[in-house]
Design an enzyme around this catalytic site. Structure first.
Site, PDB file in Angstrom:
ATOM      1  N   ARG A 147      15.784  -2.926  -5.277  1.00 54.36           N
ATOM      2  CA  ARG A 147      14.724  -2.729  -6.258  1.00 54.36           C
ATOM      3  C   ARG A 147      15.256  -1.844  -7.367  1.00 54.36           C
ATOM      4  O   ARG A 147      15.865  -0.806  -7.087  1.00 54.36           O
ATOM      5  CB  ARG A 147      13.538  -2.055  -5.567  1.00 54.36           C
ATOM      6  N   TYR A 159       7.200   6.069 -12.968  1.00 58.03           N
ATOM      7  CA  TYR A 159       7.139   5.753 -11.557  1.00 58.03           C
ATOM      8  C   TYR A 159       8.485   5.179 -11.099  1.00 58.03           C
ATOM      9  O   TYR A 159       9.058   4.326 -11.766  1.00 58.03           O
ATOM     10  CB  TYR A 159       6.039   4.720 -11.248  1.00 58.03           C
ATOM     11  N   ASP A 210       8.957  -2.951  -9.280  1.00 63.97           N
ATOM     12  CA  ASP A 210       7.584  -2.515  -9.008  1.00 63.97           C
ATOM     13  C   ASP A 210       6.926  -2.075 -10.311  1.00 63.97           C
ATOM     14  O   ASP A 210       7.380  -1.116 -10.950  1.00 63.97           O
ATOM     15  CB  ASP A 210       7.625  -1.338  -8.006  1.00 63.97           C
ATOM     16  N   HIS A 212       3.801  -1.096 -10.409  1.00 62.86           N
ATOM     17  CA  HIS A 212       2.899  -0.030  -9.958  1.00 62.86           C
ATOM     18  C   HIS A 212       1.546  -0.055 -10.675  1.00 62.86           C
ATOM     19  O   HIS A 212       1.078   0.969 -11.203  1.00 62.86           O
ATOM     20  CB  HIS A 212       3.584   1.342 -10.091  1.00 62.86           C
ATOM     21  N   GLU A 236       6.234  -6.648  -8.349  1.00 67.64           N
ATOM     22  CA  GLU A 236       5.244  -6.054  -7.436  1.00 67.64           C
ATOM     23  C   GLU A 236       4.105  -5.359  -8.178  1.00 67.64           C
ATOM     24  O   GLU A 236       4.344  -4.696  -9.194  1.00 67.64           O
ATOM     25  CB  GLU A 236       5.998  -5.044  -6.569  1.00 67.64           C
ATOM     26  N   GLU A 262       0.333  -3.104  -0.969  1.00 73.36           N
ATOM     27  CA  GLU A 262       0.647  -1.865  -0.248  1.00 73.36           C
ATOM     28  C   GLU A 262      -0.568  -0.955  -0.107  1.00 73.36           C
ATOM     29  O   GLU A 262      -0.611  -0.137   0.805  1.00 73.36           O
ATOM     30  CB  GLU A 262       1.812  -1.112  -0.923  1.00 73.36           C
ATOM     31  N   ARG A 283       2.161  -7.353   1.016  1.00 73.82           N
ATOM     32  CA  ARG A 283       2.849  -6.090   1.325  1.00 73.82           C
ATOM     33  C   ARG A 283       2.075  -5.156   2.241  1.00 73.82           C
ATOM     34  O   ARG A 283       2.389  -3.967   2.345  1.00 73.82           O
ATOM     35  CB  ARG A 283       3.193  -5.375   0.009  1.00 73.82           C
ATOM     36  N   GLU A 339      10.612  -3.327   2.978  1.00 75.71           N
ATOM     37  CA  GLU A 339      11.069  -2.199   2.146  1.00 75.71           C
ATOM     38  C   GLU A 339      11.653  -1.117   3.052  1.00 75.71           C
ATOM     39  O   GLU A 339      11.100  -0.813   4.118  1.00 75.71           O
ATOM     40  CB  GLU A 339       9.880  -1.629   1.360  1.00 75.71           C
TER      41      GLU A 339
HETATM   42  C1  GCO Z   1       6.521   1.387  -3.045  1.00 74.96           C
HETATM   43  C2  GCO Z   1       5.332   2.192  -3.407  1.00 74.96           C
HETATM   44  C3  GCO Z   1       5.505   3.666  -3.247  1.00 74.96           C
HETATM   45  C4  GCO Z   1       4.166   4.348  -3.495  1.00 74.96           C
HETATM   46  C5  GCO Z   1       3.955   5.429  -2.508  1.00 74.96           C
HETATM   47  C6  GCO Z   1       2.601   6.054  -2.667  1.00 74.96           C
HETATM   48  O1  GCO Z   1       6.579   0.263  -3.502  1.00 74.96           O
HETATM   49  O2  GCO Z   1       7.329   1.866  -2.269  1.00 74.96           O
HETATM   50  O3  GCO Z   1       4.815   1.810  -4.642  1.00 74.96           O
HETATM   51  O4  GCO Z   1       6.513   4.167  -4.036  1.00 74.96           O
HETATM   52  O5  GCO Z   1       4.072   4.841  -4.781  1.00 74.96           O
HETATM   53  O6  GCO Z   1       4.131   4.881  -1.238  1.00 74.96           O
HETATM   54  O7  GCO Z   1       2.290   6.862  -1.591  1.00 74.96           O
HETATM   55 MG    MG Z   2       4.994  -0.334  -4.670  1.00 74.42          MG
END
Ligand code: GCO
Ligand code: MG
Length: 403
Positions: A147, A159, A210, A212, A236, A262, A283, A339
């Site tokens: 990633r 992020y 990601d 986010h 993602e 997630e 996820r 992951e």
């Molecule tokens: C990922 C996630 C994490 C989250 C975290 C929040 O894809 O691994 O986005 O980075 O930000 O788990 O608690």
């Molecule tokens: Mg994520």
């Protein structure tokens, strides 16, 4: 096998973790992860004050009945706190059942469907050049899937761009830090990042990214389209998913595969996404989506639509979750990827585990149960520390945005 006692262990070996330990009259113990980043004590209280008293005296083998008792029986359904608590109980009970059978957990699910579990690692850098170097470093470690996240010119923090080399840790001690965000800057920068990464790493490595939750559906459609030449494994969390219909718009504009889930905690959060074939990877993970019992239901629904699994595995999910997830991954027929963000040495010392990494693949090991234990004396040396994930604000006017 009767449950005689249960307790919650909260510790912070580098970051906070909540662990449920269940004991039985046969002398066997089971462990479940209940960590919920930034809200740890709520899950600990939910377990201690409301769940544990209902567990004592029950037959630990009745995993399904206990799951239904805690889900339907609470009257109030779903939500991350409730579901993390249910997940912890479920994981601990599967650990116990497998120990009682003398088998590694994956054997109880139906046995191994593959030789190993392909994982993706996290390469991140302050700019494109340092991110490319990180991607190459991960490739040299044997990773088949990587990633890539990079800092964006003009934004102070982004992020995915972590502090440590192997552990990305967004939560900070104290109150939530504030980050700034600008969609235009990000959308201009990200295709340049993948242009550089793809030409440096070659065609054989899977690349992931990601978003986010930061884009609107139409912006996500545009990014997916712009990234098509670089053949991503997935994009993602392109947009927030409370409205599952939002993904239809992204789908209409791009063939870049989509991953989401997630922060989902039940099958109901992804039912429409899966049934309408609006995503390619789901996820959801052991600790936040109801344990092995519920994750299996989500994966089975997904398999009807060729949606594959891609469980969340950030460092805020404890090694207990990682161990259980790897057993699940080794079995689940429609596995996609897992992951794997490595934990710190302190965390690994508190949670000795049987799982291993080699050449981009992981294996849960052959120890009865899920293969992860806790060193309680060591855990006690790391008391809970209040910590929060950041919040995000739009750079131009300070509006609170999705982090
Ligand atoms: C990922 C996630 C994490 C989250 C975290 C929040 O894809 O691994 O986005 O980075 O930000 O788990 O608690
Ligand atoms: Mg994520």
């Amino acid at each position: 096998m009767k449950i005689t006692s249960a307790k919650v262990i909260v510790c912070s070996p580098g970051r906070n973790f909540v662990t449920l330990k269940i004991e039985t009259d046969q002398g066997l113990t089971g462990l479940g992860d209940a960590s919920l980043n930034g809200r740890e004590l709520s899950v600990a209280s939910y377990l201690t004050d409301h769940v544990i008293p209902c567990l004592i005296g029950r037959d630990a083998h009745q995993i399904e009945d206990i799951w239904q008792y805690l889900y339907r029986g609470a009257y109030w359904r779903r939500g991350p706190v409730t579901m993390s608590a249910i997940s912890a109980v479920d994981t601990a009970l599967w650990d116990l059942k497998a120990k009682a059978a003398g088998l590694p957990l994956y054997q109880l699910l139906g046995g191994a469907s593959r030789n190993g579990v392909m994982v993706y690692g996290h390469a991140n850098g302050r700019d494109i050049e340092s991110t490319v170097q990180e991607v190459l470093r991960y490739k040299a470690m044997g990773y088949k899937a990587i990633r890539a996240q990079s800092g964006v010119p003009g934004l102070e923090k982004v992020y995915g761009v972590g502090r440590g080399k192997m552990q990305y840790e967004p939560a900070e001690i104290g109150l939530p830090p504030e980050h700034d965000w600008d969609t235009g800057k990000y959308l201009r920068h990200t295709p340049k990042l993948f242009d550089a990464v793809r030409s440096a790493v070659g065609d054989d490595i899977h690349l992931l990214h990601d978003v986010h939750h930061r884009l609107t559906p139409i912006e996500a459609g545009r990014l997916g389209k712009d990234l098509e030449p670089y053949r991503l494994f997935w994009m993602e969390d392109a947009t927030p998913a409370e409205n599952q219909e939002a993904f239809r718009l992204i789908r209409q504009h791009t063939t870049t595969p989509l991953a989401v889930g997630e922060i989902f905690n039940t099958i109901w959060d992804c039912k429409d996404l899966i049934e309408n074939q609006l995503i390619d990877y789901i996820r959801t993970t052991v600790v936040h989506a109801g344990g092995i019992t519920h994750l299996r239901r989500i994966a089975d629904l997904a398999s009807l639509y060729q949606v594959r699994t891609g469980s969340h595995g950030a460092t805020d999910l404890s090694p207990v979750c990682m161990g259980a997830a790897l057993h699940f991954d080794l079995w689940v027929p429609n596995f996609g990827i897992q992951e794997y963000m490595r934990h710190s040495d302190e965390t690994d010392a508190v949670f000795p585990h049987a799982y291993t990494f080699k050449d981009g693949f992981m294996h849960p090991g052959e120890v009865p149960g899920h293969g992860v234990t806790i060193d309680e004396a060591l855990a006690a040396k790391y008391p809970y520390q209040r910590a929060y994930l950041p919040v995000n604000r739009l750079q131009h006017d300070g509006t609170l945005w999705h982090w």
